[in-house]
Design a protein around this motif. Structure first.
Motif, PDB file in Angstrom:
ATOM      1  N   MET A   1       0.848  -1.191   0.000  1.00 10.61           N
ATOM      2  CA  MET A   1       0.000   0.000   0.000  1.00 10.61           C
ATOM      3  C   MET A   1       0.884   1.242   0.000  1.00 10.61           C
ATOM      4  SD  MET A   1      -2.994   1.139   2.660  1.00 10.61           S
ATOM      5  CE  MET A   1      -4.131  -0.091   2.025  1.00 10.61           C
ATOM      6  N   ARG A   2       0.527   2.199  -0.808  1.00  8.34           N
ATOM      7  CA  ARG A   2       1.312   3.425  -0.929  1.00  8.34           C
ATOM      8  C   ARG A   2       0.459   4.617  -0.495  1.00  8.34           C
ATOM      9  NH1 ARG A   2       5.507   5.626  -5.230  1.00  8.34           N
ATOM     10  NH2 ARG A   2       4.697   7.693  -5.664  1.00  8.34           N
ATOM     11  N   ILE A   3       1.026   5.449   0.408  1.00  7.21           N
ATOM     12  CA  ILE A   3       0.352   6.647   0.929  1.00  7.21           C
ATOM     13  C   ILE A   3       1.186   7.853   0.541  1.00  7.21           C
ATOM     14  CG2 ILE A   3      -0.553   7.775   2.987  1.00  7.21           C
ATOM     15  CD1 ILE A   3      -0.537   5.046   4.374  1.00  7.21           C
ATOM     16  N   VAL A   4       0.537   8.902   0.082  1.00  4.96           N
ATOM     17  CA  VAL A   4       1.240  10.128  -0.291  1.00  4.96           C
ATOM     18  C   VAL A   4       0.572  11.303   0.409  1.00  4.96           C
ATOM     19  CG1 VAL A   4      -0.154  10.622  -2.351  1.00  4.96           C
ATOM     20  CG2 VAL A   4       2.192  11.460  -2.216  1.00  4.96           C
ATOM     21  N   THR A   5       1.385  12.262   0.860  1.00  4.78           N
ATOM     22  CA  THR A   5       0.891  13.500   1.443  1.00  4.78           C
ATOM     23  C   THR A   5       1.371  14.664   0.598  1.00  4.78           C
ATOM     24  OG1 THR A   5       0.997  14.956   3.373  1.00  4.78           O
ATOM     25  CG2 THR A   5       2.857  13.480   3.024  1.00  4.78           C
ATOM     26  N   TYR A   6       0.477  15.647   0.360  1.00  2.00           N
ATOM     27  CA  TYR A   6       0.793  16.736  -0.570  1.00  2.00           C
ATOM     28  C   TYR A   6       0.015  17.984  -0.158  1.00  2.00           C
ATOM     29  CZ  TYR A   6       1.614  18.943  -5.163  1.00  2.00           C
ATOM     30  OH  TYR A   6       2.001  19.784  -6.180  1.00  2.00           O
ATOM     31  N   ASN A   7       0.733  19.039   0.182  1.00  2.00           N
ATOM     32  CA  ASN A   7       0.112  20.345   0.389  1.00  2.00           C
ATOM     33  C   ASN A   7      -0.058  20.979  -0.987  1.00  2.00           C
ATOM     34  OD1 ASN A   7      -0.205  23.226   0.719  1.00  2.00           O
ATOM     35  ND2 ASN A   7       0.504  23.028   2.814  1.00  2.00           N
ATOM     36  N   VAL A   8      -1.301  21.048  -1.472  1.00  2.00           N
ATOM     37  CA  VAL A   8      -1.557  21.464  -2.851  1.00  2.00           C
ATOM     38  C   VAL A   8      -1.650  22.976  -3.011  1.00  2.00           C
ATOM     39  CG1 VAL A   8      -2.681  19.332  -3.525  1.00  2.00           C
ATOM     40  CG2 VAL A   8      -4.035  21.146  -2.471  1.00  2.00           C
TER      41      VAL A   8
END
Length: 622
Positions: A1-8
């Protein structure tokens, strides 16, 4: 499982056509996508920016109306279907956003639970806790094997003690919620923009800040790590303990991306035990996971920063000669991902009711009178615009009779006299000779030549029009007679007249035209039906020459102004280049003062190509 965090940095800004929400999510190639700083209110959520095929989405929007907190924060979590859909979801971490009138938390199995630790905090009332969730800074989703926190930590401006205390309360209350979950044997992953740089290696400003390690927020974060007795592991530093320059945020105002002069604010931390069991070499018995085994180490395959989403590329225009960098596409943050080992599968379950597709705003129902009026006003504006587009254009009427100075046209010409003609005429001294005649002619010419429309209203041979120019001793400009409907059309629908129908310039302008003979003018007045096509070439040449001279004079004058302005901007001492001018916005005695500093991008002081230390106030006083 891959999780990504991104302040857009505004979700709407990342969805510029032809990019859609689905294509944006697919580009991140992850099972769970956590976005921060979406800058959306609940009334602005639509299917185009909240729902995508193949994903279940969850949103938390700001509820406060205090200064600077509307359309500011907001988080969103997108989970790929069917592999990563959570079994429960909470908006906020206190659970108080889901209470009913009796104060009980509704939702049952659809809620994550374990709220006792945070609700029983000392010196924190329920109203104080509720204010922590009003800004839309947290989403909690339960994925069976772990509980995921999507966070957007509060930011603090300089010398803002009130906001600094709010940030401390936010993280201390969040710590209590984590402790409640860990006591119940749950595993926790927290991702997002924490607005905290944990160690000096994570910030380019640590060398210039002697109090870097004394920050209360930074000390709190370090207390949560296993090295200091806490339950969490900084996953990125666990895999890359000594990597330098691993930044996720760059100041967009200083252009610091050019020299990778940034900060690591986007973090992924994990706590809890691992899943596998260890066989003892001595007793050949099975042992459960001990302290040497941790969820953040045993269950993580990889963690890194996705620098391909960085705005600044090698072909970007750098700041040189006082010019700012071109506007770069993308957020001022970059995504960070963590790759987990295969997780235990979940049993079939329902989608939590917090999902965006269940929101009344997405399903098309009205929520409030305010939203109803907002949509109604937008529809009225669209109807008005549609009526304007369908309104037929009016052409110039056929001139069958010439009347000198019609009252309606005279009024229209006088209303145009106050407009600025050109940059050159703005710097010229006013003249009195032939003032009335030149103003009337210039105004009429300006009314037909300043339009941006590409449609040229051009009389045909069958519907021609005669224009008569009087001598300076006559009453000015003779025009065809218009009816009231045509006069109104001339001010709103008339585009500029074709050059074949343009008027020659008056004697006050710089042209090569010769004065008109009064005898010829009187003969023209007697014959109203004579065609003016024989005089069109001369008029066209005269007007084109006048316009060329005006443009040339304006260009020379503008170059002189630019040179004067450039001479007033000082040169920086490091590169001998024109400085950039800024305004001091920090509260204090210098608030509102302008100052000059080097226009290059900010970077390390050891790099001679980066911004130098030149600084100068524009004026001695404010």
């Amino acid at each position: 499982m891959r999780i990504v965090t991104y302040n857009v940095f505004s979700l709407r800004a990342r969805l510029v056509p032809p990019r859609t929400l689905k294509s944006f999510l697919d580009s991140l190639e992850s099972d769970i996508i956590c976005l921060q700083e979406t800058k959306l209110t609940r009334q602005e959520l639509t299917a185009e920016i909240a729902v995508a095929d193949g994903y279940e989405s969850f949103f938390s929007c700001t509820r406060t109306v205090s200064k600077g907190r509307v359309r500011y924060s907001g988080v969103a979590t997108f989970c790929r279907t069917p592999t990563a859909v959570p079994v429960a979801a909470d908006e906020g971490f206190t659970g108080l956003l889901h209470t009913n009138r009796t104060g009980e938390i509704e939702g049952g199995k659809a809620r994550v639970g374990c709220y006792e630790e945070v609700l029983n905090m000392e010196n924190m009332s329920r109203q104080d806790l509720l204010q922590l969730d009003w800004e839309g800074r947290c989403l909690v989703t339960d994925h069976g094997s772990f509980v995921l926190f999507n966070l957007y930590g509060p930011s603090v401006g300089p010398d803002n003690e009130e906001r600094y205390e709010f940030k401390l309360r936010f993280y201390r209350a969040l710590q209590n919620r984590w402790e409640g979950l860990l006591k119940n044997g749950r595993r926790v992953i927290a991702v997002g923009d924490f607005n905290i740089s944990p160690f000096p290696i994570d910030s380019c400003h640590s060398d210039s800040n002697p109090d870097f390690d004394k920050s209360s927020i930074r000390q709190w974060f370090r207390s949560q790590l296993r090295a200091n007795g806490g339950p969490f592991v900084d996953v990125f530093r666990e895999i890359h303990p000594i990597r330098e320059g691993a930044y996720t945020f760059w100041n967009q105002m200083s252009g610091s991306e050019e020299f990778n002069y940034g900060t690591r604010l986007d973090l992924i931390i994990a706590a809890g035990g691992c899943f596998h069991q260890v066989r003892s070499e001595e007793s050949n018995s099975l042992l459960k996971a001990e302290e040497s085994h941790h969820f953040g180490t045993c269950e993580v395959e990889d963690c890194d920063i996705l620098l391909e989403f960085k705005r600044f590329k090698a072909d970007s225009v750098p700041r040189r000669g006082g010019e700012k960098t071109q506007k770069l596409d993308g957020s001022d943050h970059v995504p960070v991902y963590v790759q987990l080992r295969p997780q235990p599968p979940l049993e079939q379950h329902d989608v939590p009711p917090l999902a965006a597709r269940f929101m009344p705003e997405i399903r098309g129902r009205q929520q409030s009178i305010a939203s109803f009026l907002q949509k109604r006003s937008c529809s009225l504006i669209m109807d008005i615009e549609a009526q304007k587009e369908t309104k037929p254009r009016l052409s110039l009427p056929t001139a069958t009779c010439v009347r000198k100075n019609p009252p309606k046209v005279t009024k229209f010409l006088k209303s145009q006299n106050s407009k600025q003609k050109s940059l050159h005429s703005f710097f010229m001294l006013p003249t009195t000779k032939g003032k009335e005649n030149t103003e009337a002619a210039n105004a009429f010419k300006l009314a037909f030549q300043d339009s941006d429309s590409e449609t040229l209203l051009k009389p045909s041979l069958e519907q021609s029009q005669t224009f008569v120019i009087n001598s300076p001793h006559d009453g000015g400009l003779a025009l065809p007679e218009f009816d009231e409907g045509s006069i109104d059309a001339s001010s709103s629908h008339m585009s500029r007249i074709s050059r074949n129908d343009a008027l020659p310039s008056s004697d006050s302008q710089e042209t090569n035209a010769e004065p008109t003979d009064s005898s010829n003018t009187s003969s023209l007045k007697q014959d109203c039906t004579c065609e003016s096509q024989n005089h069109v070439p001369e008029a066209v040449e005269t007007v084109e020459t006048a316009e060329t001279n005006e443009k040339l004079s304006a260009k020379i004058e503008w170059q002189r102004i630019q040179k004067t302005m450039m001479n007033r901007v000082p040169m920086c001492s490091g590169h001998n280049e024109p400085c950039a001018t800024y305004v001091m916005k920090k509260p204090g005695p210098n608030h509102g003062r302008k100052f000059h500093c080097c226009a290059r991008a900010q970077g390390p002081s050891s790099n001679p190509e980066a911004k130098c230390k030149y600084f100068k106030w524009q004026n001695k006083y404010k």
